[in-house]
Structure formats: C-alpha cells, structure tokens
Scaffold this active site. Structure first.
Site, mmCIF file in Angstrom:
data_model
loop_
_atom_site.group_PDB
_atom_site.id
_atom_site.type_symbol
_atom_site.label_atom_id
_atom_site.label_comp_id
_atom_site.label_asym_id
_atom_site.label_seq_id
_atom_site.Cartn_x
_atom_site.Cartn_y
_atom_site.Cartn_z
ATOM 1 N N CYS A 41 0.841 -1.194 0.000
ATOM 2 C CA CYS A 41 0.000 0.000 0.000
ATOM 3 C C CYS A 41 0.884 1.255 0.000
ATOM 4 O O CYS A 41 1.995 1.256 0.530
ATOM 5 C CB CYS A 41 -0.907 0.004 1.226
ATOM 6 S SG CYS A 41 -2.066 1.397 1.220
ATOM 7 N N ASP A 43 0.365 3.760 1.715
ATOM 8 C CA ASP A 43 0.296 4.334 3.064
ATOM 9 C C ASP A 43 1.705 4.663 3.585
ATOM 10 O O ASP A 43 2.607 3.816 3.558
ATOM 11 C CB ASP A 43 -0.389 3.323 3.994
ATOM 12 C CG ASP A 43 -0.730 3.927 5.350
ATOM 13 O OD1 ASP A 43 -1.923 3.987 5.681
ATOM 14 O OD2 ASP A 43 0.203 4.325 6.078
ATOM 15 N N ARG A 45 2.927 4.886 6.378
ATOM 16 C CA ARG A 45 3.427 4.165 7.558
ATOM 17 C C ARG A 45 4.031 2.817 7.220
ATOM 18 O O ARG A 45 4.717 2.207 8.034
ATOM 19 C CB ARG A 45 2.280 3.952 8.558
ATOM 20 C CG ARG A 45 1.691 5.235 9.078
ATOM 21 C CD ARG A 45 0.380 4.980 9.787
ATOM 22 N NE ARG A 45 -0.632 4.462 8.869
ATOM 23 C CZ ARG A 45 -1.873 4.141 9.243
ATOM 24 N NH1 ARG A 45 -2.243 4.262 10.499
ATOM 25 N NH2 ARG A 45 -2.730 3.692 8.347
ATOM 26 N N HIS A 97 -2.215 -3.888 5.062
ATOM 27 C CA HIS A 97 -2.015 -3.462 6.454
ATOM 28 C C HIS A 97 -3.353 -3.126 7.096
ATOM 29 O O HIS A 97 -4.269 -2.640 6.428
ATOM 30 C CB HIS A 97 -1.070 -2.249 6.527
ATOM 31 C CG HIS A 97 -1.635 -1.010 5.905
ATOM 32 N ND1 HIS A 97 -2.165 0.009 6.657
ATOM 33 C CD2 HIS A 97 -1.799 -0.638 4.612
ATOM 34 C CE1 HIS A 97 -2.600 0.962 5.846
ATOM 35 N NE2 HIS A 97 -2.390 0.593 4.600
ATOM 36 N N CYS A 100 -6.161 0.251 6.863
ATOM 37 C CA CYS A 100 -5.886 0.748 5.507
ATOM 38 C C CYS A 100 -7.023 1.688 5.074
ATOM 39 O O CYS A 100 -8.190 1.283 5.021
ATOM 40 C CB CYS A 100 -5.771 -0.424 4.536
ATOM 41 S SG CYS A 100 -5.423 0.091 2.837
HETATM 42 CO CO CO Z 1 -3.453 1.238 2.950
#
Ligand code: CO
Length: 212
Positions: A41, A43, A45, A97, A100
């Site tokens: 992803c 993302d 993090r 994750h 998400c």
């Molecule tokens: Co995500």
C-alpha cells in the site's frame, strides 16, 4: 518536513555508506538483481525497506492504494512483467495493512469521484466474501478481516497473470500474502495456500497448461 534536511541527510548517508565500503556506489551502479517483488500500500506508515530489513538493490517495489493487483492497470502489470520476466524474481509479496484507508473507504457508502473505480475492486472483494464478513458484528474486526481477504484476492489476481503462471511452472515462483499490523509493528503471514488456490481456479484461469 524540512526539505533542506533531506539533502543534508543524503550527504550524511553517502558518507556513512562509503565509510563502511569505499566501493559501495560502484557496486550499486553495476545493476540490480532483486530476488523479491513487493506489492504494498502507498500508506506512508508501511515503508517497504524498513519493514523487510532490506538494502538497496534487494527488493523491486510497487505501491498503490490498498495494494491492488488489477488486470487492466498497466502500471502494476508492467511492474509484474518486468520483475518476473526480466529480473527473474522468484518470490512475490503482497503486503496489506490493518487500518488501511483504501479498504476503509471501500466499506463506506460514499461517492469518492475519481477513486470510485479503484475502490470498486475492493468492494468486489467484499461481495465475494460477503457471507463471511457479514457474520462479523464488530465493524473494526470486519474491516480488518476485509484487509486480509483483500490481500488474499490480490494474491489470486497475481496467479491469474500469464507470466506468473509460467514462472510458477518453470521455476517454482511463490506468492506470499502478508498483513502489516500498524498497532504492533508485526508482519503477519496469512499463509495463503498458493498451490491449493492454483488448483481451485485452474479450470477457469489456466493460460497455457501451467497448473498440471
Ligand atoms: Co493502505
């Protein structure tokens, strides 16, 4: 984020690398030979190299919203083709994750404009697994389970790709489905049974006598 610091960090990083190995960048510039393709992803993090403890040159990476493998997405398909056919990777990781945002958005009855067709693919995962998901009363648990099922479905989407099937047959390429738990920092292996899935879907998706 202080952009000046990025360049200071870059200089410090170069110095640190060279202090350990004078030839570091000479070796790095010789080319790449990664063993692994990672699809994760976007993302912020879920940082690939830090998560995997990998060095530059070790992992070929593709990231998008909710780690999707969509057959008409020229971007992810090009990455897969290049990694499998040309770089000859033998392992592909799909890493989702918990928490998400992409998956969460797909669970909401909301028009998100340009994001709709992308998120539609996650809504399809919900529909396929609706019977199981609808038995989970706690909405957060249901959301986390959809994260896991989405990873599983993206692994299946990978198995539908001709170059992946061919590499499986020729050299035993493996697909792994993982979830990163942002609450604990732990990577969870969903232990997706690649061979079992292959056998279950081969009647429909076999693209050239690959599963026998
Ligand atoms: Co995500």
């Amino acid at each position: 984020m202080d952009f000046n610091k990025i360049f200071q960090h870059n200089e410090a990083w170069i110095a640190r690398r060279l202090s350990v190995d004078k030839e570091y960048f000479n070796h790095l510039s010789e080319g790449q030979n990664p063993q692994v393709l990672y699809i994760g992803c976007s993302d912020s993090r879920v940082t690939t190299e830090e998560l995997l403890g990998a060095e530059p040159g070790e992992v070929f990476v593709h990231r998008n919203i909710a780690n999707m493998v969509i057959s008409i997405d020229l971007n992810v398909m090009s990455v897969i083709t290049y990694a499998v056919e040309h770089l000859q990777v033998n392992q592909i990781i799909v890493c989702g994750h918990y928490d998400c945002g992409g998956v969460k958005s797909a669970m909401e009855a909301k028009d998100l404009g340009l994001l709709n067709p992308w998120l539609r693919n996650i809504r399809d995962v919900y529909r396929i697994h609706g019977d199981e998901l609808n038995t989970i009363e706690d909405s957060h648990k249901r959301y986390n389970r959809l994260v896991e099922l989405n990873v599983q479905e993206q692994c299946i989407n990978l198995i539908k790709v001709a170059v992946v099937q061919k590499a499986y047959k020729e050299r035993g390429l493996k697909v792994h489905g993982w979830v990163f738990d942002v609450h604990t920092g732990r990577i969870i292996d969903l232990k997706i049974n690649f061979v079992k899935i292959l056998r279950e879907i081969m009647e429909i998706y076999d693209l050239g006598d690959n599963f026998n």
